[in-house]
Write a protein that holds these residues in place. Sequence first.
Motif, PDB file in Angstrom:
ATOM      1  N   ARG A  21       0.843  -1.201   0.000  1.00 26.11           N
ATOM      2  CA  ARG A  21       0.000   0.000   0.000  1.00 26.11           C
ATOM      3  C   ARG A  21       0.879   1.252   0.000  1.00 26.11           C
ATOM      4  NH1 ARG A  21      -2.410   2.735   4.293  1.00 26.11           N
ATOM      5  NH2 ARG A  21      -1.697   1.103   5.679  1.00 26.11           N
ATOM      6  N   SER A  22       1.935   1.222   0.783  1.00 25.94           N
ATOM      7  CA  SER A  22       2.872   2.344   0.823  1.00 25.94           C
ATOM      8  C   SER A  22       3.523   2.555  -0.543  1.00 25.94           C
ATOM      9  CB  SER A  22       3.941   2.084   1.884  1.00 25.94           C
ATOM     10  OG  SER A  22       4.876   3.117   1.905  1.00 25.94           O
ATOM     11  N   ALA A  23       3.881   1.474  -1.217  1.00 23.31           N
ATOM     12  CA  ALA A  23       4.483   1.573  -2.553  1.00 23.31           C
ATOM     13  C   ALA A  23       3.485   2.178  -3.541  1.00 23.31           C
ATOM     14  CB  ALA A  23       4.945   0.204  -3.030  1.00 23.31           C
ATOM     15  N   ARG A  24       2.203   1.806  -3.423  1.00 22.92           N
ATOM     16  CA  ARG A  24       1.191   2.388  -4.313  1.00 22.92           C
ATOM     17  C   ARG A  24       1.029   3.887  -4.038  1.00 22.92           C
ATOM     18  NH1 ARG A  24      -1.155  -2.574  -3.020  1.00 22.92           N
ATOM     19  NH2 ARG A  24      -2.570  -1.667  -1.491  1.00 22.92           N
ATOM     20  N   GLN A  25       1.110   4.275  -2.771  1.00 19.87           N
ATOM     21  CA  GLN A  25       1.015   5.691  -2.435  1.00 19.87           C
ATOM     22  C   GLN A  25       2.207   6.460  -3.012  1.00 19.87           C
ATOM     23  OE1 GLN A  25       0.628   5.402   1.818  1.00 19.87           O
ATOM     24  NE2 GLN A  25      -1.556   4.947   1.709  1.00 19.87           N
ATOM     25  N   GLN A  26       3.391   5.841  -2.995  1.00 18.45           N
ATOM     26  CA  GLN A  26       4.571   6.477  -3.584  1.00 18.45           C
ATOM     27  C   GLN A  26       4.384   6.664  -5.088  1.00 18.45           C
ATOM     28  OE1 GLN A  26       7.951   4.098  -2.441  1.00 18.45           O
ATOM     29  NE2 GLN A  26       7.928   4.857  -0.349  1.00 18.45           N
ATOM     30  N   LEU A  27       3.747   5.703  -5.752  1.00 15.73           N
ATOM     31  CA  LEU A  27       3.480   5.833  -7.191  1.00 15.73           C
ATOM     32  C   LEU A  27       2.575   7.035  -7.473  1.00 15.73           C
ATOM     33  CD1 LEU A  27       2.924   2.091  -8.215  1.00 15.73           C
ATOM     34  CD2 LEU A  27       4.862   3.560  -8.840  1.00 15.73           C
ATOM     35  N   ILE A  28       1.573   7.230  -6.625  1.00 17.65           N
ATOM     36  CA  ILE A  28       0.653   8.357  -6.807  1.00 17.65           C
ATOM     37  C   ILE A  28       1.399   9.678  -6.589  1.00 17.65           C
ATOM     38  CG2 ILE A  28      -1.394   9.507  -5.858  1.00 17.65           C
ATOM     39  CD1 ILE A  28      -2.622   7.013  -6.651  1.00 17.65           C
ATOM     40  N   ILE A  29       2.218   9.739  -5.549  1.00 17.04           N
ATOM     41  CA  ILE A  29       2.982  10.961  -5.283  1.00 17.04           C
ATOM     42  C   ILE A  29       3.907  11.265  -6.455  1.00 17.04           C
ATOM     43  CG2 ILE A  29       4.802  11.953  -3.817  1.00 17.04           C
ATOM     44  CD1 ILE A  29       3.420  10.416  -1.457  1.00 17.04           C
ATOM     45  N   GLU A  30       4.556  10.243  -6.987  1.00 19.15           N
ATOM     46  CA  GLU A  30       5.451  10.427  -8.133  1.00 19.15           C
ATOM     47  C   GLU A  30       4.670  10.905  -9.360  1.00 19.15           C
ATOM     48  OE1 GLU A  30       9.042  10.585 -10.243  1.00 19.15           O
ATOM     49  OE2 GLU A  30       8.639  10.485  -8.094  1.00 19.15           O
ATOM     50  N   ALA A  31       3.474  10.371  -9.572  1.00 19.89           N
ATOM     51  CA  ALA A  31       2.652  10.796 -10.707  1.00 19.89           C
ATOM     52  C   ALA A  31       2.248  12.264 -10.565  1.00 19.89           C
ATOM     53  CB  ALA A  31       1.416   9.906 -10.834  1.00 19.89           C
ATOM     54  N   ARG A  33       3.894  14.547  -8.840  1.00 21.08           N
ATOM     55  CA  ARG A  33       5.136  15.309  -9.051  1.00 21.08           C
ATOM     56  C   ARG A  33       5.420  15.468 -10.542  1.00 21.08           C
ATOM     57  NH1 ARG A  33      10.098  13.814 -10.659  1.00 21.08           N
ATOM     58  NH2 ARG A  33      11.789  15.208 -10.171  1.00 21.08           N
ATOM     59  N   ASN A  34       5.318  14.363 -11.273  1.00 24.31           N
ATOM     60  CA  ASN A  34       5.581  14.423 -12.714  1.00 24.31           C
ATOM     61  C   ASN A  34       4.619  15.381 -13.419  1.00 24.31           C
ATOM     62  OD1 ASN A  34       7.739  12.697 -12.526  1.00 24.31           O
ATOM     63  ND2 ASN A  34       6.536  10.875 -13.014  1.00 24.31           N
ATOM     64  N   LYS A  35       3.367  15.389 -12.985  1.00 22.79           N
ATOM     65  CA  LYS A  35       2.378  16.300 -13.573  1.00 22.79           C
ATOM     66  C   LYS A  35       2.739  17.751 -13.245  1.00 22.79           C
ATOM     67  CE  LYS A  35      -1.533  17.408 -15.500  1.00 22.79           C
ATOM     68  NZ  LYS A  35      -1.729  17.315 -16.926  1.00 22.79           N
ATOM     69  N   LEU A  36       3.176  17.977 -12.004  1.00 27.30           N
ATOM     70  CA  LEU A  36       3.499  19.333 -11.582  1.00 27.30           C
ATOM     71  C   LEU A  36       4.696  19.908 -12.319  1.00 27.30           C
ATOM     72  CD1 LEU A  36       3.047  19.141  -7.712  1.00 27.30           C
ATOM     73  CD2 LEU A  36       1.583  20.316  -9.355  1.00 27.30           C
ATOM     74  N   ILE A  37       5.654  19.073 -12.666  1.00 30.38           N
ATOM     75  CA  ILE A  37       6.880  19.607 -13.259  1.00 30.38           C
ATOM     76  C   ILE A  37       6.849  19.667 -14.777  1.00 30.38           C
ATOM     77  CG2 ILE A  37       8.320  18.942 -11.304  1.00 30.38           C
ATOM     78  CD1 ILE A  37       9.313  16.578 -12.947  1.00 30.38           C
ATOM     79  N   THR A  38       5.744  19.256 -15.384  1.00 33.57           N
ATOM     80  CA  THR A  38       5.666  19.392 -16.842  1.00 33.57           C
ATOM     81  C   THR A  38       5.580  20.876 -17.184  1.00 33.57           C
ATOM     82  OG1 THR A  38       3.263  19.212 -16.857  1.00 33.57           O
ATOM     83  CG2 THR A  38       4.507  17.173 -17.175  1.00 33.57           C
ATOM     84  N   SER A  39       6.227  21.264 -18.243  1.00 33.66           N
ATOM     85  CA  SER A  39       6.273  22.683 -18.602  1.00 33.66           C
ATOM     86  C   SER A  39       4.885  23.231 -18.904  1.00 33.66           C
ATOM     87  CB  SER A  39       7.211  22.909 -19.775  1.00 33.66           C
ATOM     88  OG  SER A  39       6.800  22.133 -20.881  1.00 33.66           O
ATOM     89  N   ALA A  40       3.981  22.392 -19.397  1.00 27.13           N
ATOM     90  CA  ALA A  40       2.625  22.848 -19.716  1.00 27.13           C
ATOM     91  C   ALA A  40       1.874  23.270 -18.458  1.00 27.13           C
ATOM     92  CB  ALA A  40       1.854  21.741 -20.435  1.00 27.13           C
ATOM     93  N   PHE A  41       2.257  22.721 -17.319  1.00 29.85           N
ATOM     94  CA  PHE A  41       1.557  23.033 -16.075  1.00 29.85           C
ATOM     95  C   PHE A  41       1.906  24.430 -15.575  1.00 29.85           C
ATOM     96  CE2 PHE A  41       1.310  23.199 -11.464  1.00 29.85           C
ATOM     97  CZ  PHE A  41       0.009  22.795 -11.264  1.00 29.85           C
ATOM     98  N   PHE A  42       3.113  24.875 -15.844  1.00 30.16           N
ATOM     99  CA  PHE A  42       3.584  26.107 -15.230  1.00 30.16           C
ATOM    100  C   PHE A  42       3.078  27.359 -15.939  1.00 30.16           C
ATOM    101  CE2 PHE A  42       6.547  23.096 -13.496  1.00 30.16           C
ATOM    102  CZ  PHE A  42       6.520  23.466 -12.167  1.00 30.16           C
ATOM    103  N   SER A  43       2.248  28.056 -15.235  1.00 28.37           N
ATOM    104  CA  SER A  43       1.786  29.374 -15.638  1.00 28.37           C
ATOM    105  C   SER A  43       1.467  30.087 -14.334  1.00 28.37           C
ATOM    106  CB  SER A  43       0.550  29.287 -16.529  1.00 28.37           C
ATOM    107  OG  SER A  43      -0.572  28.900 -15.770  1.00 28.37           O
ATOM    108  N   PRO A  44       1.507  31.407 -14.335  1.00 28.55           N
ATOM    109  CA  PRO A  44       1.208  32.117 -13.084  1.00 28.55           C
ATOM    110  C   PRO A  44      -0.144  31.733 -12.492  1.00 28.55           C
ATOM    111  CG  PRO A  44       2.164  33.619 -14.672  1.00 28.55           C
ATOM    112  CD  PRO A  44       1.924  32.315 -15.391  1.00 28.55           C
TER     113      PRO A  44
END
Length: 154
Positions: A21-31, A33-44
């Motif tokens: 369960r902890s490993a699955r939670q880490q997968l969600i956190i990583e997903a 994070r990956n969404k947050l750092i995509t350049s398309a996400f960043f705008s003011p």
Amino acid sequence: SALEFARSRHGVGSEGSDFARSARQQLIIEAVRNKLITSAFFSPNKLLDLYNIMRNSIDTDVSQEEMGLFLNKILFFKNAKIGSAVIDYGDYATKKPGLLQLAPITPEYDNLSVLIPRVGNGNFSEIKSFVTCEVTNGNCVVTQKPITPTPKKK
């Protein structure tokens, strides 16, 4: 749903463990994070929306100024290497050793199912060595036989 995936305790075999369960939670956190750092996400506007969600969803003593500094630095995390390691009791089926073991269910442990270091209750030396190795080198291996540090000579 992602929430159901992260919280499920009803998997088959090792997938039903708290470690899985902890490993699955880490997968969600990583997903996320990956969404947050995509350049398309960043705008003011999106950063302001993220700030408001965090401010309203997380109880913290971080000031608005500190949170603003953090959000301003998010772009620097885009190429950051993030590693993880698990301290568990291993996997009997794959013969993967772990650093923990199940303690006997006795009054000493309030008759509960408890995990203790495999080298003995209260002896965290092997776990400390593993964590130090992971922080400094990464990709550390848990050996089949416990490694106990040699006492330092005075």
